[in-house]
Design a protein around this motif. Sequence first.
Motif, PDB file in Angstrom:
ATOM      1  N   ALA A 196       0.995  -1.140   0.196  1.00 44.12           N
ATOM      2  CA  ALA A 196       0.027  -0.035  -0.182  1.00 44.12           C
ATOM      3  C   ALA A 196       0.868   1.171   0.015  1.00 44.12           C
ATOM      4  N   HIS A 197       1.992   1.348   0.746  1.00 41.99           N
ATOM      5  CA  HIS A 197       2.782   2.457   0.882  1.00 41.99           C
ATOM      6  C   HIS A 197       4.224   2.289   0.610  1.00 41.99           C
ATOM      7  N   HIS A 198       4.713   1.153   0.148  1.00 43.84           N
ATOM      8  CA  HIS A 198       6.009   0.911  -0.388  1.00 43.84           C
ATOM      9  C   HIS A 198       6.068   0.130  -1.600  1.00 43.84           C
ATOM     10  N   LEU A 199       7.082  -0.140  -2.376  1.00 41.89           N
ATOM     11  CA  LEU A 199       7.451  -1.061  -3.138  1.00 41.89           C
ATOM     12  C   LEU A 199       8.600  -2.017  -2.419  1.00 41.89           C
ATOM     13  N   ALA A 200       8.499  -3.126  -2.437  1.00 46.01           N
ATOM     14  CA  ALA A 200       9.316  -3.926  -1.803  1.00 46.01           C
ATOM     15  C   ALA A 200      10.229  -4.641  -2.840  1.00 46.01           C
ATOM     16  N   ILE A 201      11.338  -4.866  -2.429  1.00 44.96           N
ATOM     17  CA  ILE A 201      12.262  -5.246  -3.391  1.00 44.96           C
ATOM     18  C   ILE A 201      13.242  -6.567  -2.975  1.00 44.96           C
ATOM     19  N   LEU A 202      13.128  -7.780  -3.456  1.00 43.21           N
ATOM     20  CA  LEU A 202      13.986  -8.804  -2.770  1.00 43.21           C
ATOM     21  C   LEU A 202      14.929  -8.831  -3.828  1.00 43.21           C
ATOM     22  N   CYS A 203      16.324  -8.599  -3.444  1.00 39.44           N
ATOM     23  CA  CYS A 203      17.479  -8.600  -4.345  1.00 39.44           C
ATOM     24  C   CYS A 203      18.450  -9.710  -3.894  1.00 39.44           C
ATOM     25  N   PRO A 204      19.405 -10.243  -4.591  1.00 39.67           N
ATOM     26  CA  PRO A 204      20.334 -11.080  -4.216  1.00 39.67           C
ATOM     27  C   PRO A 204      21.105 -10.282  -3.003  1.00 39.67           C
ATOM     28  N   ARG A 205      21.561 -11.119  -2.093  1.00 40.66           N
ATOM     29  CA  ARG A 205      22.551 -10.380  -0.978  1.00 40.66           C
ATOM     30  C   ARG A 205      23.749  -9.731  -1.548  1.00 40.66           C
ATOM     31  N   SER A 206      24.263 -10.291  -2.605  1.00 38.97           N
ATOM     32  CA  SER A 206      25.627 -10.039  -2.997  1.00 38.97           C
ATOM     33  C   SER A 206      25.424  -8.630  -3.873  1.00 38.97           C
TER      34      SER A 206
END
Length: 172
Positions: free
Chosen positions: A146-156
Amino acid sequence: MPDAAQVSTATPLISERTGWTLTQFHAWPESFTSAARSIAVACGASSVPVPGQVIEAADGILLRLHPQRLWLLRYTKAGILPDLPIGQGVVLDLSQSRCLLRVAMPAATDLIAKFSGLDPREPAFPVGAIRLTSMHRIPVTLWREAHHLAILCPRSFSKSLREVLEEALRHG
């Protein structure tokens, strides 16, 4: 979603969430329907998300990027994790392989458009939608809250991605 587990970065518009787990459930084609229902019930989701959707659950967020695969993102490490019998599929812990960044809206819309071929605006990318895309040629998973865009990205890649996003925010 509580903000207590977030760590501030150089700009208040970007935060990194810590203390979460990410578990992948990959079910065999003939057993996906029953396995997915069991997983949804076990984590407190009202239903199984369709591909490209996210569903809030009592025990986190249930994400579906693939026809036979569910991800469960839990904001705490407590509780019993759902399991799949070997005849239904496999379970894999992905927690250590990814970082979770959140970019506040509405800044996220223009920012993500600069670094990805994805159109992050409504209605192309509504709340609850999840997409695979790339940023600087690195695959990332995005979903709209609702208030954010979440980003799952490679740790490296997370540190350099965060720095690039923060730099872009500072310089418009």
